[in-house]
Scaffold this motif. Structure first.
Motif, short mmCIF file in Angstrom:
data_model
loop_
_atom_site.label_atom_id
_atom_site.label_comp_id
_atom_site.label_asym_id
_atom_site.label_seq_id
_atom_site.Cartn_x
_atom_site.Cartn_y
_atom_site.Cartn_z
N ASP A 1 10.82 -8.37 2.29
CA ASP A 1 9.74 -7.48 2.70
C ASP A 1 8.72 -7.47 1.57
N LEU A 2 7.53 -7.93 1.86
CA LEU A 2 6.57 -8.24 0.80
C LEU A 2 5.21 -7.62 1.12
N THR A 3 4.66 -6.88 0.18
CA THR A 3 3.33 -6.28 0.35
C THR A 3 2.55 -6.48 -0.94
N ILE A 4 1.28 -6.84 -0.81
CA ILE A 4 0.42 -6.98 -1.99
C ILE A 4 -0.88 -6.22 -1.75
N MET A 5 -1.50 -5.82 -2.86
CA MET A 5 -2.82 -5.21 -2.80
C MET A 5 -3.82 -6.14 -3.47
N LEU A 6 -4.79 -6.58 -2.71
CA LEU A 6 -5.81 -7.49 -3.22
C LEU A 6 -7.19 -6.94 -2.86
N ASP A 7 -8.01 -6.74 -3.88
CA ASP A 7 -9.37 -6.27 -3.66
C ASP A 7 -9.39 -4.96 -2.86
N GLY A 8 -8.43 -4.09 -3.16
CA GLY A 8 -8.40 -2.78 -2.53
C GLY A 8 -7.73 -2.73 -1.17
N GLY B 1 -4.50 -12.41 -8.77
CA GLY B 1 -5.30 -11.20 -8.90
C GLY B 1 -4.82 -10.04 -8.06
N ALA B 2 -3.59 -10.10 -7.55
CA ALA B 2 -3.08 -9.07 -6.65
C ALA B 2 -2.03 -8.20 -7.35
N TYR B 3 -1.89 -6.99 -6.84
CA TYR B 3 -0.84 -6.08 -7.30
C TYR B 3 0.28 -6.07 -6.27
#
Length: 211
Positions: free
Chosen positions: A173-180, A131-133
């Protein structure tokens, strides 16, 4: 003819300033030479990393919440520090845990013959399934879901079809957006057997991180 402004400044430059400028140029050249020598010792006789073929950007399912840059808008700017309540802290922890798991997945895939494109694709799939971007995707035109920097690539390298080679080092290098909430994490991994110089570099970086 009267001297130009730049000519007049040069003609009246104080000896102390000229010496200081010459010293600064020499110092920069020395540091550059040292950095190049370090890079060469890490990669040995191999050629510098060359950009491989970059596959098309992966799709994002409709149900995934997307950031502004997905639609071509500029990233939002923040002029103040945001203090989170208990709900915000819960969401931060959830995003951080997922980012940590995805980084572990990426590290487990690092091996000779594996492409950084394959690592990015796997992280992308697991991120959207959770569910993450994947935050890097489309950020200022970035075409992939993670950044992978091999050997002398400083940062924010683009995953491609170049197979990793024995002796490489690769930063993920890893970044995710989850629930804002965005969670950002990074680690550098050894590919097979690496040189002593590369191992020393990784050890020094880890020591600095934990200091």
């Amino acid at each position: 003819a009267p001297a130009s402004r730049s000519d007049r400044h040069g003609a009246h430059m104080k000896p102390q300033i000229a010496i200081a400028l010459a010293a600064a140029v020499a110092y920069v050249a020395y540091q550059h030479a040292g950095a190049v020598a370090t890079i060469r010792s890490i990669r040995g006789a191999r050629e510098a990393v060359k950009l491989g073929r970059v596959s098309p950007a992966p799709p994002i399912p409709e149900h995934i919440t997307k950031p502004a840059w997905y639609y071509g808008y500029a990233p939002p700017s923040r002029s103040r520090v945001e203090v989170h309540d208990s709900e915000g802290i819960r969401r931060m922890r959830a995003a951080g845990r997922l980012a940590s798991r995805l980084l572990e997945l990426a590290g487990e895939m690092v091996a000779p013959g594996v492409t950084t494109d394959a690592i990015s694709a796997a992280v992308h799939q697991h991120a959207v399934e959770a569910g993450a971007y994947p935050s890097p995707l489309r950020y200022k035109g970035f075409p992939k879901s993670i950044c992978t920097s091999v050997n002398e690539v400083v940062c924010h390298g683009i995953p491609d079809d170049r197979p990793l080679c024995d002796g490489d080092i690769v930063n993920v290098d890893l970044t995710i957006m989850l629930d804002g909430v965005h969670a950002d994490t990074s680690a550098t991994f050894a590919v097979g057997q690496i040189s002593k110089e590369a191992a020393d570099l990784l050890a020094a970086a880890e020591e600095a991180l934990l200091a």
